[in-house]
Design a protein around this motif. Structure first.
Motif, short mmCIF file in Angstrom:
data_model
loop_
_atom_site.label_atom_id
_atom_site.label_comp_id
_atom_site.label_asym_id
_atom_site.label_seq_id
_atom_site.Cartn_x
_atom_site.Cartn_y
_atom_site.Cartn_z
N PRO A 1 16.09 -0.71 -7.73
CA PRO A 1 15.18 -1.55 -6.93
C PRO A 1 15.45 -1.40 -5.44
CG PRO A 1 16.38 -2.84 -8.59
CD PRO A 1 16.95 -1.47 -8.61
N GLU A 2 16.72 -1.23 -5.12
CA GLU A 2 17.07 -1.12 -3.70
C GLU A 2 16.42 0.13 -3.10
OE1 GLU A 2 18.94 0.41 -0.35
OE2 GLU A 2 19.73 1.17 -2.24
N VAL A 3 16.57 1.27 -3.82
CA VAL A 3 16.00 2.52 -3.31
C VAL A 3 14.49 2.41 -3.21
CG1 VAL A 3 15.68 4.97 -3.77
CG2 VAL A 3 17.90 3.91 -4.20
N ALA B 1 11.79 0.56 2.99
CA ALA B 1 10.53 0.81 3.70
C ALA B 1 10.28 2.31 3.79
CB ALA B 1 10.59 0.20 5.10
N ARG B 2 11.34 3.06 3.97
CA ARG B 2 11.23 4.50 4.11
C ARG B 2 10.72 5.14 2.81
NH1 ARG B 2 13.19 8.67 7.29
NH2 ARG B 2 13.54 10.53 6.03
N THR B 3 11.27 4.66 1.67
CA THR B 3 10.83 5.18 0.37
C THR B 3 9.34 4.92 0.20
OG1 THR B 3 12.99 4.63 -0.50
CG2 THR B 3 11.27 5.13 -2.09
N LEU B 4 8.94 3.72 0.52
CA LEU B 4 7.54 3.35 0.36
C LEU B 4 6.67 4.28 1.20
CD1 LEU B 4 5.82 1.20 -1.06
CD2 LEU B 4 5.75 -0.02 1.12
N ARG B 5 7.12 4.53 2.42
CA ARG B 5 6.34 5.38 3.31
C ARG B 5 6.24 6.81 2.74
NH1 ARG B 5 9.31 5.26 8.28
NH2 ARG B 5 9.78 7.48 8.04
N VAL B 6 7.37 7.30 2.22
CA VAL B 6 7.38 8.65 1.66
C VAL B 6 6.47 8.74 0.43
CG1 VAL B 6 8.84 10.25 0.39
CG2 VAL B 6 9.62 9.33 2.56
#
Lengths: 548, 340
Positions: free
Chosen positions: A48-50, A54-59
């Protein structure tokens, strides 16, 4: 009675299976284990952390949106081109087909360099101010995958019986209605299959995004790379790899379903499918084709022209530098030596990929009677497609972390690179050969058997004659793919034995006009070798190359 | 002798061949006649070893063939569409089984030339299969099968893909070739004429089972059931319970034939071909023509026969029109009494 050849075939299938297990499943699962089982215990707390970063979501968003946009634009451009190149008859059609197909085998790094030189300030389209935006990535996706749509849909379209359209027209359907109610449904399996693959290729693209996206734009694939190499965040990389794996399996399952439907369709196609001459009504499609050809040739032309640009003038200095081992501190060997490495590796990879691919193609083209074995065969068929979509970075890095202990201590061995490239080429080889084998009437083998031929001899009699040219074509294809492979190779190539794509990436990562010039020249060289190989393949006129 | 006992072939969810028993004497030709989908091709494939049987046994010269692979059975199968090897020449196709036995080039060439003469294609050796007509392709396929010198020749609708006139001619040729070479053959077909012309004995297969087996003429004249009768071309069945006057029917054949002992025309089930009733001014039946269909060499009529009802009948080419009164004569060869 039929168990003996069945058994032999089963045993033969074990060879590529073992290969897949050791050089694909093991590295990928090793990579996942590093991230998710850090201390020998399953630890999913990071997931869940990964995923919440915000960066993961953007990618993730960028991967989805850019792949979707890439797929839609490629389809919109590819359909009229497929129509013109496979349904109309005009001079130089063969050349245009070759031009449109060429980008697919161009090394990804080269494609990246091309679009950079095209859109860079000072490039022919530099005035558009697109450098550093997401547009070059989208353009590269379209450039790269146009061939997939044109070949897959075009191949189907070419074999389509014109009489169905004609009978609709005689029943009073307007051209638009004919297209909507007859042609489009007939092409649908091909379109869906092509769209799935384009989406797959876009969403796992590595070299192109890495060279064009810079630091601002990243996809899941480049993010896995960055997390692994720069941030050493193996957990994050593993979570993203897993996510990608699941998405790819789902897409491959979808592609496989449409593929079987399409192979059935193709068998029913009638004989009357002759292409006709262009008419006035074809002008929009012809215009789109002209656009597509220009779109393909412009970056290629720019690449060649700019590789000849030396300072304010023109010259061959960048090409001369390719042979000089001391041309730049960025490289430990000369580019020509890297080219020799590339060729040697590609030969090894091709031999390996062809051997395995032939076995797999023969096994998956058999139609066992029992439903259980039939299912096994179709699962096998899917399993060997996996390397097509799994992050090459995951595979490459997985190699490093799993094959570093006895009995498989291969980390420093030069065999890793060809093996990884063979894994990447394998699905393409299988997809080229299996449809050809499936198209052979099984009764041909039966006829040979009733005349006294044993199972192997019967298979040889029925299948070898039709397989000769596709085998040559697949060989060329595998060779081109191995030459251009970047994702896995970039991890595995030893610093003193780099391949050309690796060298090109090293060059463009360095500042300086000379580095860029050399990268351009090296790209031209690599593209030239690839295109020559593919030109030979295209001359063999095997319809199924690249038709997935 | 080929002996099939209780041969059963099942596919997932269906039984294609259901406890079939058959005998083929050496030197004879047996035709398995049946509509498409009755399981006859599956039966043939199981004899060839291409289809595993679920139960029962197939024996050749007393030896059980279970576990013997196709290529070791010595039975050549000729497919409906020939299945010639497209990349090889006619001579290489025919020479294929000879090459498998390691015969030298010269020896092969001699035998191939002989076989080409036999099937009437002398001089075709260097042609490609694709340049041949359908009939020629089937001749090459036959020659290729014969080249294997098969103990038993299996023929799967060998002439069905050809047009009618060619089929009739080739059927005669096929019969002649099988007789002169003394080949034992098992033929499956849906075409009565093909079965009649080529075979000595006939087995009618319906819905996976053998419904009747016997001498070809016997099956033709004395079908044992309504199903067989209607498949071999008897299109009208008269039930014993119906009230028609039946004195016009010929008496049942002597005991021993299909009618069985003591069969009475008034009380048995009677099957009639169209040819059973012919328009004849001297005929004893009267009727009114209701429908006329012209075929190539005759008129097919539907006649409302007095006291019987609507019946198909046959007339010579220049004949009656709709509404005419006609007289009909009965041809006993078109009438069969069924043992029910």
């Amino acid at each position: 009675m039929r168990r003996a050849p069945g058994l032999a075939l089963g045993l033969a299938a074990l060879v590529p299976l073992a290969f897949l297990a050791v050089f694909f499943v093991l590295p990928v699962s090793g990579m996942l284990a590093r991230g998710l089982w850090p201390d020998g215990r399953l630890d999913l707390s990071g997931v869940p952390e990964v995923l919440g970063r915000a960066r993961t979501l953007r990618v993730l968003t960028f991967t989805l949106v850019s792949s979707l946009a890439g797929t839609v634009v490629t389809l919109l451009l590819g359909l009229p081109v497929a129509f013109v190149l496979y349904r109309l008859r005009f001079p130089s059609r063969g050349v245009l087909r070759a031009v449109v197909v060429m980008p697919f085998v161009l090394p990804t790094v080269v494609v990246g360099v091309m679009f950079r030189s095209l859109l860079a300030p000072g490039g022919p389209l530099g005035g558009l101010g697109l450098d550093g935006t997401w547009v070059p990535i989208l353009l590269a996706f379209v450039f790269f995958n146009l061939a997939v749509v044109v070949r897959t849909v075009g191949g189907l379209w070419e074999g389509l019986d014109r009489r169905a359209e004609e009978s609709a027209a005689t029943l009073g359907a307007s051209p638009w209605t004919v297209w909507r109610t007859v042609t489009l449904p007939a092409l649908a399996p091909g379109i869906i299959s092509a769209a799935t693959l384009v989406f797959l290729f876009c969403s796992t693209a590595f070299g192109v995004v890495l060279t064009l996206g810079g630091l601002r734009y990243g996809t899941v694939e480049t993010e896995i790379y960055l997390l692994t190499v720069q941030f050493l965040d193996l957990q994050g990389a593993a979570v993203l790899s897993l996510l990608q794996l699941l998405a790819v399996v789902a897409m491959l399952a979808l592609a496989a379903r449409t593929r079987t439907r399409r192979e059935q369709t193709l068998r029913r196609v009638g004989a009357l499918a002759a292409a006709r001459r262009p008419r006035r009504g074809d002008i929009p499609a012809l215009a789109a084709t002209a656009l597509a050809v220009a779109f393909v040739l412009l970056p290629v032309g720019t690449l060649v022209v700019r590789s000849l640009r030396v300072g304010p003038g023109w010259g061959l200095e960048h090409y001369r530098a390719l042979t000089d081992p001391d041309a730049t501190a960025a490289l430990r060997v000369s580019v020509t030596e890297a080219m020799a490495n590339s060729l040697r590796t590609a030969v090894d990879a091709t031999v390996l990929g062809m051997l395995l691919g032939l076995i797999v193609a023969v096994v998956v083209s058999r139609r066992p009677r029992s439903p259980r074995w039939a299912r096994t065969v179709s699962v096998l068929d899917g399993a060997f497609m996996l390397p097509l979509g799994i992050s090459a970075v995951t595979v490459g890095f997985g190699f490093l972390i799993t094959l570093d202990r006895p009995p498989l201590d291969l980390r420093t061995s030069p065999v890793l690179v060809p093996i990884a490239q063979a894994m990447v080429a394998l699905p393409l080889v299988v997809r080229t050969l299996a449809p050809v084998l499936r198209s052979v009437d099984p009764r041909q083998r039966e006829a040979a058997a009733t005349l006294g031929a044993g199972p192997w001899r019967a298979a040889w009699t029925a299948e070898a004659p039709v397989l000769a040219r596709p085998v040559l074509a697949a060989t060329g294809f595998a060779f081109a793919v191995s030459l251009g492979e970047f994702g896995a190779t970039s991890f595995l190539a030893r610093p003193d034995r780099p391949t050309v794509p690796v060298v090109i990436y090293q060059l463009i990562s360095r500042p300086g006009a000379d580095h860029l010039g050399m990268a351009l020249a090296a790209s031209v060289l690599l593209a030239l070798v690839t295109v020559v190989v593919m030109g030979v393949v295209e001359r063999l006129r095997v319809g199924s190359v690249g038709a997935f | 002798m080929l002996e099939l006992d209780d041969v059963t072939v099942t596919f997932p969810g269906a039984t294609a061949v259901d406890r079939v028993g058959l005998r083929v004497e050496e030197g004879s030709v047996l035709a398995v006649l049946g509509p498409s989908g009755c399981g006859k091709s599956t039966l043939l494939r199981s004899v060839a070893g291409l289809e595993p049987i679920s139960s029962g046994s197939i024996r050749w010269r007393g030896r059980d063939l279970a576990g013997v692979p196709t290529h070791e059975r010595g039975f050549a199968l000729m497919f409906q569409d020939g299945q010639l090897f497209a990349q090889a020449s006619v001579a290489d196709n025919i020479g294929y089984p000879l090459r498998l036995r390691g015969q030298g080039r010269r020896q092969r060439a001699g035998r191939v030339a002989e076989l080409l003469e036999l099937v009437g294609l002398g001089g075709y050796a260097d042609r490609r299969p694709a340049t041949l007509s359908g009939g020629e392709q089937q001749r090459v396929a036959l020659a290729r099968s014969l080249a294997a010198d098969p103990a038993l020749l299996l023929l799967d609708e060998p002439l069905s893909s050809l047009d009618r006139s060619l089929r009739d001619r080739l059927a005669g040729d096929l019969r002649e070739i099988l007789t002169t070479t003394g080949t034992t053959a098992l033929l499956v077909t849906h075409d009565h004429d093909e079965a009649f012309t080529v075979a000595d004995r006939m087995a009618v297969m319906l819905d996976g089972r053998i419904a009747q087996e016997g001498d070809a003429v016997e099956v033709w004249r004395q079908p044992v059931s309504r199903e067989v009768a209607s498949f071999v071309g008897y299109d009208t069945i008269l039930e014993p319970t119906s009230t028609e006057r039946r004195s016009w029917l010929p008496p049942a054949s002597p005991a021993g034939a299909g009618g069985g002992p003591g069969a009475d025309p008034a009380s048995s089930v009677v099957a009639l071909r169209r040819s059973a009733l012919r328009v004849d001014p001297e005929g004893e039946l009267r009727g009114v023509v209701r429908r006329v269909v012209t075929v190539s060499d005759a008129l097919h009529l539907e006649v409302d026969v007095e006291g019987v009802g609507r019946m198909p009948a046959l007339a010579a080419d220049r004949g009656p029109e709709v509404g005419d009164d006609v007289r009909l004569t009965v041809d006993p060869r078109g009438v069969a009494h069924l043992p029910e």
